[in-house]
Design a protein around this motif. Structure first.
Motif, PDB file in Angstrom:
ATOM      1  N   GLU A  76      40.197  40.864  38.658  1.00  0.00           N
ATOM      2  CA  GLU A  76      41.767  40.617  38.904  1.00  0.00           C
ATOM      3  C   GLU A  76      42.232  40.578  40.396  1.00  0.00           C
ATOM      4  O   GLU A  76      43.050  39.746  40.601  1.00  0.00           O
ATOM      5  N   ILE A  77      41.599  41.337  41.012  1.00  0.00           N
ATOM      6  CA  ILE A  77      42.074  41.295  42.522  1.00  0.00           C
ATOM      7  C   ILE A  77      40.613  40.670  43.192  1.00  0.00           C
ATOM      8  O   ILE A  77      39.438  41.408  43.108  1.00  0.00           O
ATOM      9  N   ASP A  78      40.688  39.694  43.968  1.00  0.00           N
ATOM     10  CA  ASP A  78      39.382  39.271  44.483  1.00  0.00           C
ATOM     11  C   ASP A  78      39.446  39.072  45.962  1.00  0.00           C
ATOM     12  O   ASP A  78      38.615  38.296  46.669  1.00  0.00           O
ATOM     13  N   ASN A  79      40.801  39.419  46.426  1.00  0.00           N
ATOM     14  CA  ASN A  79      40.808  39.281  48.014  1.00  0.00           C
ATOM     15  C   ASN A  79      41.482  40.631  48.559  1.00  0.00           C
ATOM     16  O   ASN A  79      42.303  41.098  48.030  1.00  0.00           O
ATOM     17  N   TRP A  80      40.966  40.881  49.808  1.00  0.00           N
ATOM     18  CA  TRP A  80      41.305  42.264  50.221  1.00  0.00           C
ATOM     19  C   TRP A  80      42.897  42.224  50.718  1.00  0.00           C
ATOM     20  O   TRP A  80      43.637  43.328  50.636  1.00  0.00           O
ATOM     21  N   LYS A  81      43.361  41.090  51.002  1.00  0.00           N
ATOM     22  CA  LYS A  81      44.668  40.713  51.303  1.00  0.00           C
ATOM     23  C   LYS A  81      45.565  41.202  50.293  1.00  0.00           C
ATOM     24  O   LYS A  81      46.862  41.877  50.495  1.00  0.00           O
ATOM     25  N   THR A  82      45.393  41.078  49.028  1.00  0.00           N
ATOM     26  CA  THR A  82      46.225  41.434  47.866  1.00  0.00           C
ATOM     27  C   THR A  82      46.601  42.856  48.040  1.00  0.00           C
ATOM     28  O   THR A  82      47.648  43.465  47.441  1.00  0.00           O
ATOM     29  N   ILE A  83      45.464  43.899  48.691  1.00  0.00           N
ATOM     30  CA  ILE A  83      45.702  45.429  48.512  1.00  0.00           C
ATOM     31  C   ILE A  83      45.938  45.662  49.882  1.00  0.00           C
ATOM     32  O   ILE A  83      45.798  46.899  50.393  1.00  0.00           O
ATOM     33  N   GLY A  84      46.330  44.700  51.021  1.00  0.00           N
ATOM     34  CA  GLY A  84      46.921  45.055  52.281  1.00  0.00           C
ATOM     35  C   GLY A  84      45.707  45.138  53.512  1.00  0.00           C
ATOM     36  O   GLY A  84      45.765  45.663  54.352  1.00  0.00           O
ATOM     37  N   GLY A  85      44.721  44.495  52.912  1.00  0.00           N
ATOM     38  CA  GLY A  85      43.717  44.249  53.918  1.00  0.00           C
ATOM     39  C   GLY A  85      43.427  42.990  54.715  1.00  0.00           C
ATOM     40  O   GLY A  85      44.567  42.358  54.806  1.00  0.00           O
ATOM     41  N   ASN A  86      42.404  42.772  55.182  1.00  0.00           N
ATOM     42  CA  ASN A  86      42.094  41.386  55.728  1.00  0.00           C
ATOM     43  C   ASN A  86      42.002  40.203  54.735  1.00  0.00           C
ATOM     44  O   ASN A  86      41.575  40.430  53.629  1.00  0.00           O
ATOM     45  N   GLU A  87      42.344  38.992  55.180  1.00  0.00           N
ATOM     46  CA  GLU A  87      42.324  37.721  54.485  1.00  0.00           C
ATOM     47  C   GLU A  87      40.936  37.646  54.286  1.00  0.00           C
ATOM     48  O   GLU A  87      40.132  37.037  54.922  1.00  0.00           O
ATOM     49  N   GLU A  88      40.379  38.061  52.991  1.00  0.00           N
ATOM     50  CA  GLU A  88      38.860  37.948  52.909  1.00  0.00           C
ATOM     51  C   GLU A  88      38.343  38.270  51.412  1.00  0.00           C
ATOM     52  O   GLU A  88      39.054  39.233  51.018  1.00  0.00           O
ATOM     53  N   SER A  89      37.575  37.499  50.903  1.00  0.00           N
ATOM     54  CA  SER A  89      37.455  37.629  49.405  1.00  0.00           C
ATOM     55  C   SER A  89      36.752  38.913  49.373  1.00  0.00           C
ATOM     56  O   SER A  89      35.957  39.388  50.257  1.00  0.00           O
ATOM     57  N   ILE A  90      36.731  39.631  48.100  1.00  0.00           N
ATOM     58  CA  ILE A  90      36.098  40.879  47.945  1.00  0.00           C
ATOM     59  C   ILE A  90      34.627  40.567  47.585  1.00  0.00           C
ATOM     60  O   ILE A  90      34.434  39.808  46.367  1.00  0.00           O
ATOM     61  N   TYR A  91      33.689  41.257  47.886  1.00  0.00           N
ATOM     62  CA  TYR A  91      32.434  41.229  47.718  1.00  0.00           C
ATOM     63  C   TYR A  91      31.874  42.238  46.930  1.00  0.00           C
ATOM     64  O   TYR A  91      31.744  43.550  47.401  1.00  0.00           O
ATOM     65  N   LEU A  92      32.151  42.250  45.505  1.00  0.00           N
ATOM     66  CA  LEU A  92      31.686  43.478  44.551  1.00  0.00           C
ATOM     67  C   LEU A  92      30.174  43.827  44.562  1.00  0.00           C
ATOM     68  O   LEU A  92      29.247  42.787  44.291  1.00  0.00           O
ATOM     69  N   PHE A  93      29.891  45.173  44.876  1.00  0.00           N
ATOM     70  CA  PHE A  93      28.495  45.139  44.719  1.00  0.00           C
ATOM     71  C   PHE A  93      28.159  46.548  43.778  1.00  0.00           C
ATOM     72  O   PHE A  93      28.511  47.596  44.178  1.00  0.00           O
ATOM     73  N   ARG A  94      27.466  46.236  42.710  1.00  0.00           N
ATOM     74  CA  ARG A  94      27.249  47.447  41.882  1.00  0.00           C
ATOM     75  C   ARG A  94      25.769  47.869  42.024  1.00  0.00           C
ATOM     76  O   ARG A  94      24.988  47.302  42.546  1.00  0.00           O
ATOM     77  N   PHE A  95      25.544  49.318  41.957  1.00  0.00           N
ATOM     78  CA  PHE A  95      24.149  49.712  42.244  1.00  0.00           C
ATOM     79  C   PHE A  95      23.151  49.097  41.866  1.00  0.00           C
ATOM     80  O   PHE A  95      21.932  48.916  42.567  1.00  0.00           O
ATOM     81  N   ASP A  96      22.805  48.778  40.326  1.00  0.00           N
ATOM     82  CA  ASP A  96      21.780  48.001  39.929  1.00  0.00           C
ATOM     83  C   ASP A  96      21.458  46.731  40.610  1.00  0.00           C
ATOM     84  O   ASP A  96      20.311  46.289  40.572  1.00  0.00           O
TER      85      ASP A  96
END
Ligand SMILES: Nc1ncnc2c1ncn2[C@@H]1O[C@H](COP(=O)(O)OP(=O)(O)OP(=O)(O)O)[C@@H](O)[C@H]1O
Ligand SMILES: [Mg+2]
Lengths: 402, 249, 285
Positions: A76-96
């Motif tokens: 639902e949130i895919d950009n760091w900017k949404t939560i006050g970070g840089n204008e950068e899309s979020i790269y989700l990384f799960r352990f597996d």
């Protein structure tokens, strides 16, 4: 001869006295154990136990809260900017996912290279958020930083709008939907039961002949004796389909259905307490009213009901308390959707139903387990307050009569 | 005659509480009913606003007339009768409402909703009950805030508000202190001008002070009924004499 | 003349009569539904055999036995404590503050929802004391649940014994204990019994407190000791009505279970009423 007798008397009196403190001891123990287990929740980390959330140290984000974590991992949130970070899309990384990037050989026989690889991945991607087991992240490189290391806070619990106790990386224990669900079902139940119960109480105390009273009173006692699981079963098999058909909705397990069943269950309490209150109205007040030309009904609603009002309020509060704590019947007919209800024809989940439904699956001592005990504390406090209030009200009534 | 009883017998279940009572009470007088405890005074009084109707398992024979009309006739509406025959009870028992609402109650239950008229009647009734000056500034406070004597006068005002022509009073001063009692007695004296009053009392002096006529009851029978003066100075019946002089009861 | 206030009264009273008979109707509906459907399932075999085929067939014997164990267990625990407590409050206690305090605590305990007892029993008996899911843990939890009922009914029963009996006994030189044992208790006994029977009814119907302290989904054999899990009627009904292997197929079993449960509760209620009336009549002679 008399001497040992005296000792026995004394001894037994002591035993009696000790047993009279049993209820106080139990209440004390309940408080201790519920709160001990429950408040452990606020000493648990936000992120699932044994895991951590890591980002690149160049990322300006300092911390994120559980709801944001959930939204990020749901996409639902895919950009760091949404939560006050840089204008950068979020790269989700799960352990597996690590296993699709590196071969088993590259990771080493005992995964001895794994920690380093994990650190590398974080260092290479400035927009990453990674969800890794803590045991592989014992040495964190300077390019990596851990976030969301705080413990769960009281506000997350009390003000949280989502109850998702098993989501990863961070479960949500917001009780707002559960509290709203509980209050909705209980108040609606009393709303239905009150006019009914009051009507019956008036009928029994003022109108009914002794013979009719002798039939209806035992019937109400029986109604009070039926176990709640039987009410639940009856509701599930009979009331749910009726609600579904009449309301023309896809599922009959709704807040309304629960309220109907709860209303039936609350009736005996409301009837018997209101009846007592009505009966305790002094005859002189009634006669004065009749003497002024009032009819029996006018006397009832203008004199008797106002006079009995505190007794009736005590009945209402007691009824609400019962309804709030009722478990099985509600569990079986409300559908148990843990979302904030928008209408009475939606599925809801109450606090007791949540405990009953989830405690069996919650790992002992885990955050979910603790959260359920905390729900128990909330329930305990609710009913304690209501019971005290109802006691105060009925005390007022007694002093008025005296 | 305002009130008449013709050969009245009254039973609580099998218990014969009133035995062949005959009495005629003229308008605008105060009639005192005296007699030992349990002799049927209250029972007799309550016949005339049909208060005994609310008690189950009772039986009445004979005729009760008010203004020449048999009040137990089928055509008589109980609430019409009760509007005409007010009652004041032994213990002050105001409703758990404000002073104003207490007095307005009788009007409202009888279908009167004109606010201005109600306010007028409340004031007139409180004046008539000699209470107005004491309560006019606190009409909307709870009636429980009044003293016992004031409460009893409020109950009288409550009864007067619906403009009855008869007032039945069952030991109206027995729960009050001497000062409040004398106020009530004064009040009865004034009310006599407009109302026919029947009062039950255990207090012989009170009966002598306030009443024109006195009836003496014993064991459910009306032993003697005559002018109060005559009754107290020169009773015909030996039982009456014994009772009045305190040799009995 | 017809008056609106009389019409109002007529309408109101008719509505109240309708409501009252409506409640009677609800009771008949619930009981009728369970009895009608249950009676077709019930048989000697149903009562005495084990569940079969993932609980879609067979009987409910272990659940009945489990409930009996739980009733006995909880009563063993709650009855002596409750009765002694009530005796102290009504016969001995001279400190009114203490009595009031106990009464408030008893009322509060009675108002706590049964699921909270379940949580508490799990934390204290199952984990802290290490009883595990067991008849012992379940009985203790249920026992705590009914202590307020036992105390209250016993207290009322004792209070109903006229003071003159006590004084009479003291006057003959009896001690307090002798008076209680020989005079007060025998008179209060029927009323105490009624209270106890009613709490048996309560125990046999409770589900929430046993969910996490004793109840088992299915057991192939009866419990062998107080440290074993047990099946129980109300939990059994809950399970097969909501989460059995095949809910439709096990519906008859659910009806049968509900029937047995209701029969127990009704019998208990009627019995309690009967005992009360019987002794009332005897005392009045
Ligand atoms: N509701 C009732 N049911 C049965 N018996 C009654 C009832 N009310 C009064 N009685 C009986 O009728 C008799 C007359 O009662 P009543 O109240 O008229 O006496 P009283 O003269 O007013 O006495 P007191 O001076 O004590 O007020 C008494 O013996 C009483 O026991
Ligand atoms: Mg009297």
């Amino acid at each position: 001869m008399r001497f040992p007798m005296k000792i026995v008397e004394r001894l037994l009196e002591g035993v009696f006295k000790m047993s009279s403190s049993i209820t106080s001891i139990v209440i004390l123990l309940i408080i201790i154990f519920l709160f001990k287990e429950g408040f452990g929740l606020f000493r648990s980390p936000v992120v699932e136990n044994g895991y951590g959330l890591y980002i690149n140290s160049k990322n300006p984000i300092a911390d994120i809260n559980p709801t944001q974590i959930k939204q990020i991992f749901d996409g639902e949130i895919d950009n760091w900017k949404t939560i006050g970070g840089n204008e950068e899309s979020i790269y989700l990384f799960r352990f597996d996912e690590i296993f699709s990037i590196y071969t088993d050989e590259e990771l080493g026989e005992n995964y001895q290279f794994l920690p380093q690889k994990l650190n590398n991945i974080i260092a290479e991607n400035s927009n990453i958020i990674a969800f890794f087991p803590k045991k592989y992240m014992q040495e964190i490189s300077s390019n990596t930083k851990e976030i969301a290391t705080k413990n769960i806070e009281i506000t997350d619990f009390v003000l949280g709008k989502e109850w998702l106790p098993t989501t990863t990386p961070s479960p949500l224990f917001g009780i707002v939907p559960l509290v709203l669900g509980t209050l909705l079902v209980s108040f609606l139940a009393i709303l239905i039961a009150l006019p009914l119960g009051l009507g019956v109480a008036i009928y029994l105390s003022e109108i009914a002949s002794n013979r009719v009273r002798g039939i209806i009173r035992p019937a109400i006692e029986l109604l009070a004796g039926i176990p709640s699981v039987v009410y639940g079963f009856f509701g599930l098999v009979i009331i749910v389909p009726i609600v579904q058909k009449v309301g023309n909705i896809s599922a009959g397990e709704t807040a309304f259905t629960g309220s109907l069943i709860l209303a039936i269950m609350a009736l005996p309490t409301i009837i018997s307490i209101s009846e007592d209150a009505i009966r305790n109205t002094p005859l002189a007040l009634r006669e004065s009213s009749y003497a002024l030309g009032a009819t029996q009904w006018q006397t009832i609603y203008k004199i008797v009901i106002p006079y009995a009002s505190s007794g009736i309020s005590a009945a209402i509060i007691l009824g609400i308390g019962r309804a709030i704590g009722e478990t099985m019947a509600v569990l079986m007919v409300t559908g148990n959707g843990a979302v904030i209800p928008h209408s009475i024809f939606e599925s809801v989940r109450t606090i007791p139903a949540t405990i009953a439904a989830e405690l069996g699956e919650a790992p002992i001592g885990g955050t979910h387990y603790q959260a359920l005990f905390l729900l128990g504390c909330v329930l305990f406090l609710f009913t304690l307050i209501l019971s005290i209030v109802s006691e105060l009200i009925s005390k007022k009534q007694t002093s008025k009569t005296a | 005659m305002m009130i008449e009883a013709k050969n009245i017998n009254f039973y609580y279940g099998n218990f014969h509480a009133l035995k062949g009572i005959n009495i005629a009470i003229p308008a605008n007088t105060v009639t005192a009913l005296i007699g030992p405890s349990g002799c049927g005074k209250s029972t007799f009084l309550r016949l005339f606003n049909r208060m005994n109707d609310t008690i189950q398992n009772t039986k009445l024979t004979g005729e009760c007339l008010v203004n020449g009309q048999n009040i137990y006739d089928k055509t008589v509406q109980v609430d019409d009768l009760r509007k005409n025959v007010g009652m004041v009870f032994q213990k002050p028992n105001p409703f758990p409402k404000s002073i104003f609402e207490n007095v307005a109650y009788g009007l409202k239950v009888n279908g009167i909703s004109d606010k201005k008229y109600i306010a007028e009647r409340v004031e007139q009734s409180l004046i008539a009950a000699a209470l107005w000056n004491e309560v006019k500034d606190k009409l909307h406070q709870s009636a429980f805030a009044l003293s016992g004597g004031q409460q009893q006068r409020l109950c009288i005002a409550r009864a007067l508000a619906i403009s009855p022509s008869i007032l039945l009073m069952d030991e109206p001063a027995s729960a009050l202190d001497p000062i409040s009692t004398s106020k009530i007695e004064e009040l009865i004296h004034e009310l006599k001008e407009k109302y026919t009053i029947v009062i039950v009392t255990h207090n012989m002096q009170q009966a002598a002070r306030v009443s024109n006529k006195t009836g003496f009851f014993m064991y459910g029978e009306l032993i003697e009924y005559s002018d109060t003066k005559k009754m107290f100075l020169n009773p015909e019946n030996i039982q009456t004499q014994n009772y009045i002089t305190g040799r009995f009861g | 003349m017809i008056r609106s206030k009389n019409i109002q009264q007529k309408i109101a009273f008719h509505i109240f009569r309708l409501l009252s008979f409506g409640i009677l109707g609800i009771l008949v509906w619930i009981l009728g539904f369970i009895i009608y459907n249950g009676i077709q399932v019930i048989s000697w075999e149903f009562i005495t055999s084990y569940p079969k085929e993932g609980m879609t067939e067979g009987g409910i014997f272990p659940a009945i036995i489990g409930t009996i164990y739980l009733v006995i267990g909880s009563m063993i625990f709650a009855v002596p404590l409750g009765i002694m407590s009530a005796i102290y409050i009504s016969e001995y206690a001279s400190n009114q503050k203490w009595v009031r305090f106990i009464r408030i605590m008893t009322n509060n305990l009675a108002s706590i929802p049964s699921i909270v007892f379940g949580l508490f029993g799990m934390a204290l008996f199952v984990h802290t004391f290490g009883f595990g899911d067991s008849i012992l843990a379940g009985s203790l939890t249920l026992g705590i649940l009914i202590i307020p009922i036992v105390i209250r009914t016993t207290e009322e029963a004792l209070k109903a014994v006229p003071e003159s009996y006590r004084l009479g006994s003291f006057a003959l030189g009896a001690t307090k204990l002798q008076t209680i044992k020989n005079v007060v208790f025998p008179i209060a006994f029927p009323n105490i019994m009624t209270g106890l029977i009613l709490s048996v009814g309560r125990v046999s119907g409770e589900t929430a407190p046993i969910l996490f302290t004793v109840a088992a989904y299915f057991l192939p054999k009866l419990p062998q000791s107080i440290f074993d899990q047990a099946m129980a009627l109300p939990y059994h009904l809950y399970v097969i009505a909501t989460s059995g292997t095949d809910i439709e197929a096990s519906k008859p079993i659910a009806y049968g279970t509900a029937f047995v449960l209701i029969s127990i509760v009704l019998t208990i209620n009627l019995l309690a009423g009967w005992i009360r009336r019987y002794f009332e009549k005897q005392n009045s002679i």
